[in-house]
Design a protein around this motif. Sequence first.
Motif, PDB file in Angstrom:
ATOM      1  N   MET A   1       0.836  -1.177   0.000  1.00  0.00           N
ATOM      2  CA  MET A   1       0.000   0.000   0.000  1.00  0.00           C
ATOM      3  C   MET A   1       0.876   1.232   0.000  1.00  0.00           C
ATOM      4  SD  MET A   1      -1.519   0.884   3.745  1.00  0.00           S
ATOM      5  CE  MET A   1      -2.149   2.338   3.035  1.00  0.00           C
ATOM      6  N   LEU A   2       0.325   2.318  -0.437  1.00  0.00           N
ATOM      7  CA  LEU A   2       1.024   3.593  -0.583  1.00  0.00           C
ATOM      8  C   LEU A   2       0.322   4.641   0.267  1.00  0.00           C
ATOM      9  CD1 LEU A   2       3.006   5.465  -2.224  1.00  0.00           C
ATOM     10  CD2 LEU A   2       1.174   5.645  -3.906  1.00  0.00           C
ATOM     11  N   VAL A   3       1.107   5.415   1.012  1.00  0.00           N
ATOM     12  CA  VAL A   3       0.553   6.506   1.816  1.00  0.00           C
ATOM     13  C   VAL A   3       1.184   7.807   1.338  1.00  0.00           C
ATOM     14  CG1 VAL A   3       0.274   7.470   4.129  1.00  0.00           C
ATOM     15  CG2 VAL A   3       0.247   4.988   3.796  1.00  0.00           C
ATOM     16  N   VAL A   4       0.325   8.779   1.009  1.00  0.00           N
ATOM     17  CA  VAL A   4       0.764  10.091   0.529  1.00  0.00           C
ATOM     18  C   VAL A   4       0.208  11.141   1.480  1.00  0.00           C
ATOM     19  CG1 VAL A   4       0.720  11.736  -1.376  1.00  0.00           C
ATOM     20  CG2 VAL A   4       0.734   9.271  -1.862  1.00  0.00           C
ATOM     21  N   SER A   5       1.091  11.782   2.226  1.00  0.00           N
ATOM     22  CA  SER A   5       0.683  12.834   3.163  1.00  0.00           C
ATOM     23  C   SER A   5       1.279  14.143   2.692  1.00  0.00           C
ATOM     24  CB  SER A   5       1.182  12.518   4.575  1.00  0.00           C
ATOM     25  OG  SER A   5       0.668  11.285   5.020  1.00  0.00           O
ATOM     26  N   ARG A   6       0.389  15.119   2.434  1.00  0.00           N
ATOM     27  CA  ARG A   6       0.845  16.426   1.959  1.00  0.00           C
ATOM     28  C   ARG A   6       0.720  17.449   3.077  1.00  0.00           C
ATOM     29  NH1 ARG A   6      -1.366  18.827  -2.794  1.00  0.00           N
ATOM     30  NH2 ARG A   6      -3.377  18.700  -1.746  1.00  0.00           N
ATOM     31  N   PHE A   7       1.616  18.428   3.054  1.00  0.00           N
ATOM     32  CA  PHE A   7       1.689  19.441   4.105  1.00  0.00           C
ATOM     33  C   PHE A   7       1.846  20.820   3.475  1.00  0.00           C
ATOM     34  CE2 PHE A   7       3.547  15.486   5.457  1.00  0.00           C
ATOM     35  CZ  PHE A   7       3.045  15.275   6.729  1.00  0.00           C
ATOM     36  N   ARG A   8       1.157  21.810   4.046  1.00  0.00           N
ATOM     37  CA  ARG A   8       1.335  23.207   3.653  1.00  0.00           C
ATOM     38  C   ARG A   8       2.125  23.854   4.781  1.00  0.00           C
ATOM     39  NH1 ARG A   8       1.196  25.887  -0.807  1.00  0.00           N
ATOM     40  NH2 ARG A   8      -0.600  24.674  -1.460  1.00  0.00           N
ATOM     41  N   GLY A  33       7.092  -3.900   8.315  1.00  0.00           N
ATOM     42  CA  GLY A  33       6.189  -3.725   7.181  1.00  0.00           C
ATOM     43  C   GLY A  33       6.492  -2.525   6.316  1.00  0.00           C
ATOM     44  N   TYR A  34       7.373  -1.634   6.790  1.00  0.00           N
ATOM     45  CA  TYR A  34       7.775  -0.481   5.989  1.00  0.00           C
ATOM     46  C   TYR A  34       8.645  -0.978   4.831  1.00  0.00           C
ATOM     47  CZ  TYR A  34      10.415   3.723   4.722  1.00  0.00           C
ATOM     48  OH  TYR A  34      11.000   4.756   4.049  1.00  0.00           O
ATOM     49  N   LEU A  35       8.369  -0.482   3.624  1.00  0.00           N
ATOM     50  CA  LEU A  35       9.140  -0.885   2.451  1.00  0.00           C
ATOM     51  C   LEU A  35      10.032   0.228   1.912  1.00  0.00           C
ATOM     52  CD1 LEU A  35       6.363  -2.849   0.521  1.00  0.00           C
ATOM     53  CD2 LEU A  35       8.184  -3.792   1.980  1.00  0.00           C
ATOM     54  N   ALA A  36       9.506   1.436   1.824  1.00  0.00           N
ATOM     55  CA  ALA A  36      10.274   2.557   1.270  1.00  0.00           C
ATOM     56  C   ALA A  36       9.535   3.855   1.578  1.00  0.00           C
ATOM     57  CB  ALA A  36      10.438   2.400  -0.238  1.00  0.00           C
ATOM     58  N   THR A  53       5.131   6.927   1.724  1.00  0.00           N
ATOM     59  CA  THR A  53       5.671   5.690   2.278  1.00  0.00           C
ATOM     60  C   THR A  53       4.971   4.508   1.616  1.00  0.00           C
ATOM     61  OG1 THR A  53       4.131   5.819   4.153  1.00  0.00           O
ATOM     62  CG2 THR A  53       6.374   6.635   4.512  1.00  0.00           C
ATOM     63  N   ARG A  54       5.717   3.411   1.494  1.00  0.00           N
ATOM     64  CA  ARG A  54       5.169   2.154   0.965  1.00  0.00           C
ATOM     65  C   ARG A  54       5.198   1.123   2.083  1.00  0.00           C
ATOM     66  NH1 ARG A  54       5.333   0.874  -4.862  1.00  0.00           N
ATOM     67  NH2 ARG A  54       4.422  -1.013  -4.009  1.00  0.00           N
ATOM     68  N   TRP A  55       4.150   0.321   2.163  1.00  0.00           N
ATOM     69  CA  TRP A  55       3.969  -0.666   3.229  1.00  0.00           C
ATOM     70  C   TRP A  55       3.573  -2.005   2.637  1.00  0.00           C
ATOM     71  CZ3 TRP A  55       5.158   0.806   8.122  1.00  0.00           C
ATOM     72  CH2 TRP A  55       5.340   2.181   8.318  1.00  0.00           C
ATOM     73  N   GLU A  56       3.895  -3.077   3.355  1.00  0.00           N
ATOM     74  CA  GLU A  56       3.519  -4.413   2.901  1.00  0.00           C
ATOM     75  C   GLU A  56       2.007  -4.532   2.753  1.00  0.00           C
ATOM     76  OE1 GLU A  56       5.133  -7.412   5.475  1.00  0.00           O
ATOM     77  OE2 GLU A  56       7.196  -6.865   4.984  1.00  0.00           O
ATOM     78  N   HIS A  57       1.259  -3.962   3.692  1.00  0.00           N
ATOM     79  CA  HIS A  57      -0.203  -4.001   3.662  1.00  0.00           C
ATOM     80  C   HIS A  57      -0.731  -2.955   4.636  1.00  0.00           C
ATOM     81  CE1 HIS A  57       0.341  -6.344   7.328  1.00  0.00           C
ATOM     82  NE2 HIS A  57       1.110  -7.180   6.614  1.00  0.00           N
ATOM     83  N   VAL A  58      -2.014  -2.713   4.563  1.00  0.00           N
ATOM     84  CA  VAL A  58      -2.625  -1.667   5.376  1.00  0.00           C
ATOM     85  C   VAL A  58      -2.475  -1.946   6.866  1.00  0.00           C
ATOM     86  CG1 VAL A  58      -4.978  -2.616   5.347  1.00  0.00           C
ATOM     87  CG2 VAL A  58      -4.640  -0.149   5.577  1.00  0.00           C
ATOM     88  N   GLY A  59      -2.498  -3.216   7.261  1.00  0.00           N
ATOM     89  CA  GLY A  59      -2.339  -3.550   8.673  1.00  0.00           C
ATOM     90  C   GLY A  59      -0.998  -3.114   9.226  1.00  0.00           C
ATOM     91  N   ALA A  60       0.064  -3.284   8.431  1.00  0.00           N
ATOM     92  CA  ALA A  60       1.398  -2.861   8.875  1.00  0.00           C
ATOM     93  C   ALA A  60       1.431  -1.354   9.086  1.00  0.00           C
ATOM     94  CB  ALA A  60       2.450  -3.286   7.848  1.00  0.00           C
ATOM     95  N   SER A  86      -5.254   9.686   2.480  1.00  0.00           N
ATOM     96  CA  SER A  86      -3.818   9.530   2.232  1.00  0.00           C
ATOM     97  C   SER A  86      -3.394   8.099   1.931  1.00  0.00           C
ATOM     98  CB  SER A  86      -3.018  10.056   3.426  1.00  0.00           C
ATOM     99  OG  SER A  86      -3.344   9.328   4.588  1.00  0.00           O
ATOM    100  N   ALA A  87      -4.233   7.113   2.189  1.00  0.00           N
ATOM    101  CA  ALA A  87      -3.851   5.715   1.984  1.00  0.00           C
ATOM    102  C   ALA A  87      -4.411   5.218   0.648  1.00  0.00           C
ATOM    103  CB  ALA A  87      -4.373   4.854   3.125  1.00  0.00           C
ATOM    104  N   TYR A  88      -3.531   4.614  -0.158  1.00  0.00           N
ATOM    105  CA  TYR A  88      -3.897   4.139  -1.489  1.00  0.00           C
ATOM    106  C   TYR A  88      -3.462   2.691  -1.665  1.00  0.00           C
ATOM    107  CZ  TYR A  88      -4.391   9.075  -2.628  1.00  0.00           C
ATOM    108  OH  TYR A  88      -4.758  10.390  -2.635  1.00  0.00           O
ATOM    109  N   GLU A  89      -4.272   1.922  -2.380  1.00  0.00           N
ATOM    110  CA  GLU A  89      -3.821   0.604  -2.765  1.00  0.00           C
ATOM    111  C   GLU A  89      -2.986   0.758  -4.036  1.00  0.00           C
ATOM    112  OE1 GLU A  89      -6.864  -2.165  -4.173  1.00  0.00           O
ATOM    113  OE2 GLU A  89      -8.213  -0.467  -4.433  1.00  0.00           O
ATOM    114  N   VAL A  90      -1.974  -0.061  -4.163  1.00  0.00           N
ATOM    115  CA  VAL A  90      -1.136  -0.039  -5.351  1.00  0.00           C
ATOM    116  C   VAL A  90      -1.838  -0.857  -6.422  1.00  0.00           C
ATOM    117  CG1 VAL A  90       1.113  -0.651  -6.302  1.00  0.00           C
ATOM    118  CG2 VAL A  90       0.949   0.256  -3.972  1.00  0.00           C
ATOM    119  N   VAL A  91      -2.027  -0.254  -7.588  1.00  0.00           N
ATOM    120  CA  VAL A  91      -2.718  -0.908  -8.693  1.00  0.00           C
ATOM    121  C   VAL A  91      -1.667  -1.488  -9.634  1.00  0.00           C
ATOM    122  CG1 VAL A  91      -4.315  -0.580 -10.614  1.00  0.00           C
ATOM    123  CG2 VAL A  91      -4.643   0.697  -8.478  1.00  0.00           C
TER     124      VAL A  91
END
Length: 104
Positions: A1-8, A33-36, A53-60, A86-91
């Motif tokens: 899974m992919l997490v994208v957090s944006r900040f102003r 579970g953290y990948l990158a 951030t990339r994770w093995e799965h949403v649970g991690a 902010s949480a996305y599944e990788v397609v």
Amino acid sequence: MLVVSRFRVPTADSGDFRAGIDAAHAALAARPGYLAGTVGRNVDDPELWVLTTRWEHVGAYRRALSSYDVKLHAVPTLSRALDEPSAYEVVEPGSDLNVDIPRA
């Protein structure tokens, strides 16, 4: 899974924010579970920052957020994120996608 957090972040606060986002990234990276991951700043709008951030799965990812070290070192900075999903599944080709209905 992919997490994208944006900040102003106002330019005047960018030094302190950078230290905080680096600490947040390090705390997340230390969790199982953290990948990158990457910290970035927008080239056209320097007040816009991103942590991906990339994770093995949403649970991690969810377990990482509940860990003591992440709560201590990351949550204060992560709480400054823009209020957006902010949480996305990788397609990937051939993969089954999550059901496209809102969750309760």
